[in-house]
Design an enzyme around this catalytic site. Structure first.
Site, short mmCIF file in Angstrom:
data_model
loop_
_atom_site.label_atom_id
_atom_site.label_comp_id
_atom_site.label_asym_id
_atom_site.label_seq_id
_atom_site.Cartn_x
_atom_site.Cartn_y
_atom_site.Cartn_z
N LYS A 20 0.86 -1.19 0.00
CA LYS A 20 0.00 0.00 0.00
C LYS A 20 0.89 1.23 0.00
O LYS A 20 1.58 1.51 0.98
CB LYS A 20 -0.91 0.01 1.22
CG LYS A 20 -1.94 1.13 1.21
CD LYS A 20 -2.82 1.07 2.45
CE LYS A 20 -3.96 2.07 2.34
NZ LYS A 20 -3.49 3.47 2.19
N PHE B 115 -2.46 0.49 -10.00
CA PHE B 115 -2.88 -0.81 -9.48
C PHE B 115 -4.15 -1.33 -10.11
O PHE B 115 -4.55 -2.47 -9.84
CB PHE B 115 -3.03 -0.77 -7.95
CG PHE B 115 -3.84 0.40 -7.43
CD1 PHE B 115 -5.22 0.46 -7.56
CD2 PHE B 115 -3.19 1.45 -6.79
CE1 PHE B 115 -5.94 1.52 -7.07
CE2 PHE B 115 -3.91 2.52 -6.29
CZ PHE B 115 -5.30 2.56 -6.44
#
Length: 276
Positions: free
Chosen positions: A47, A119
Site C-alpha cells: 500500500k 494498481f
C-alpha cells in the site's frame, strides 16, 4: 489489444466523471482486512502512501474529481486506457507529494522525481488478475508510470511476515485484491487493506472547545463516518491544528485500534486532512 468500443465502454463506466468539474469519480474502496485472513484467492501488493490519482484516457484527476496540474509531457505518455494509482515519492514522503501537487503550476523538474504507481484499470472488463497483467504489459511501452507488483501469498502466516517486512522497511501496509473480482465501484470484500493500525476517514460535522491548556481553541472534532456513526476525535492534533482546525465539511483521516462493542473507533487519533 482492446477494440475502440471496449475503451469507450470503459470510459462510460468510469464517467463517473460527471459534468461538474469537482464531481468525484466512482472508485473501488478498500475495507479493513479481518484478523487472521487466509489470503488464498487474493493478489497482494504494498500500500503506497501517496496521493491517489485517476486517469480516464484524457484527464488526470484527484479522487475528489478536481483536475490535477501535471506537465504536458507526462500526460502525453499515458495510455488511452483508464488508470487508478498513487502519485508517490517513496516511503514516508506523503507530505512532500502533497506539497508538490498543491502547486497551481506543475514543477517539471520535481515531476521527474514523482512516480505514478498504478494498481487497476477502472471500468475495464475481466477479473483483476487479467487487469493486473495488462497493466504490466502497458508499462513496457511507457516510463510515465509503473505497475505495482501483485503477487499471491501462500498463508496467513506468510501474509503477516510480508506485512512485517514492508512496515520494517518504512512502508505503511498491504492491499489484497481478489484475483477473480470484476471492477466494481464502492466497498466490498474484493478489496482489503492490512496495516499495523486501522485507518479510516470521516467528515467533520462540528468543533468542541478545549479545556485547560486548550482553552479557547479546539478540544475535539465531532466527525461522522461513512455509515453515519458520530464520535469525538480529540487526539493527534498539533498546536497549530488546534488553533486553526479543519473546517466543518472537510474530510479527515484518523487511525484507530479496531472498534468497541458499540461500533466506535477505539483509541482514535487524528492523522491528516484529505486535501484532494
Amino acid at each position: 489489444m482492446f477494440r475502440r468500443r471496449d475503451l469507450l465502454a470503459a470510459a462510460a463506466a468510469f464517467s463517473c466523471w460527471p459534468r461538474a468539474e469537482a464531481a468525484a469519480p466512482a472508485l473501488m474502496l478498500a475495507r479493513e482486512a479481518p484478523p487472521g485472513l487466509d489470503p488464498a484467492g487474493f493478489l497482494v501488493s504494498e500500500k503506497l502512501d501517496g496521493v491517489r490519482a485517476l486517469w480516464d484516457g484524457r484527464r488526470l484527476r484527484f479522487r475528489s474529481g478536481l483536475p490535477l496540474a501535471a506537465p504536458a509531457d507526462f500526460l502525453a505518455r499515458l495510455p488511452e486506457q483508464p488508470l487508478d494509482g498513487e502519485l508517490w515519492l517513496g516511503r514516508g514522503a506523503f507530505d512532500a507529494v502533497s506539497g508538490l501537487l498543491r502547486r497551481a503550476r506543475p514543477d517539471d523538474a520535481a515531476w521527474r522525481e514523482l512516480r505514478y504507481g498504478v494498481f487497476d484499470q477502472p471500468g475495464m472488463p475481466g477479473p483483476f488478475a487479467d487487469r493486473a497483467a495488462r497493466l504490466a504489459a502497458l508499462v513496457s511501452s511507457s516510463h510515465a508510470f509503473f505497475a505495482i507488483e501483485q503477487r499471491p501469498v501462500a498463508s496467513a502466516a506468510a501474509l503477516r511476515h510480508r506485512l512485517d517486512e514492508v512496515v520494517a522497511a518504512g512502508g505503511e501496509g498491504l492491499v489484497l485484491h481478489r484475483a477473480d473480482a470484476l471492477w466494481q465501484p464502492g466497498r466490498s470484500d474484493a478489496l482489503l487493506k492490512l496495516k499495523p493500525e486501522h485507518d479510516a476517514e470521516a467528515v467533520v460535522v462540528g468543533h468542541v472547545g478545549g479545556r485547560g491548556r486548550h482553552e479557547g481553541r479546539l478540544g475535539a472534532l465531532r466527525v461522522r463516518t461513512e455509515d453515519g456513526t458520530e464520535f469525538l476525535l480529540g487526539t493527534g492534533f498539533s498546536d497549530a491544528q488546534r488553533d486553526a482546525p479543519p473546517p466543518v465539511g472537510s474530510v479527515v483521516s484518523y487511525r484507530h485500534r479496531g472498534l468497541t462493542a458499540g461500533g466506535l473507533p477505539r483509541f482514535a487519533s487524528f492523522l491528516r486532512v484529505r486535501e484532494f
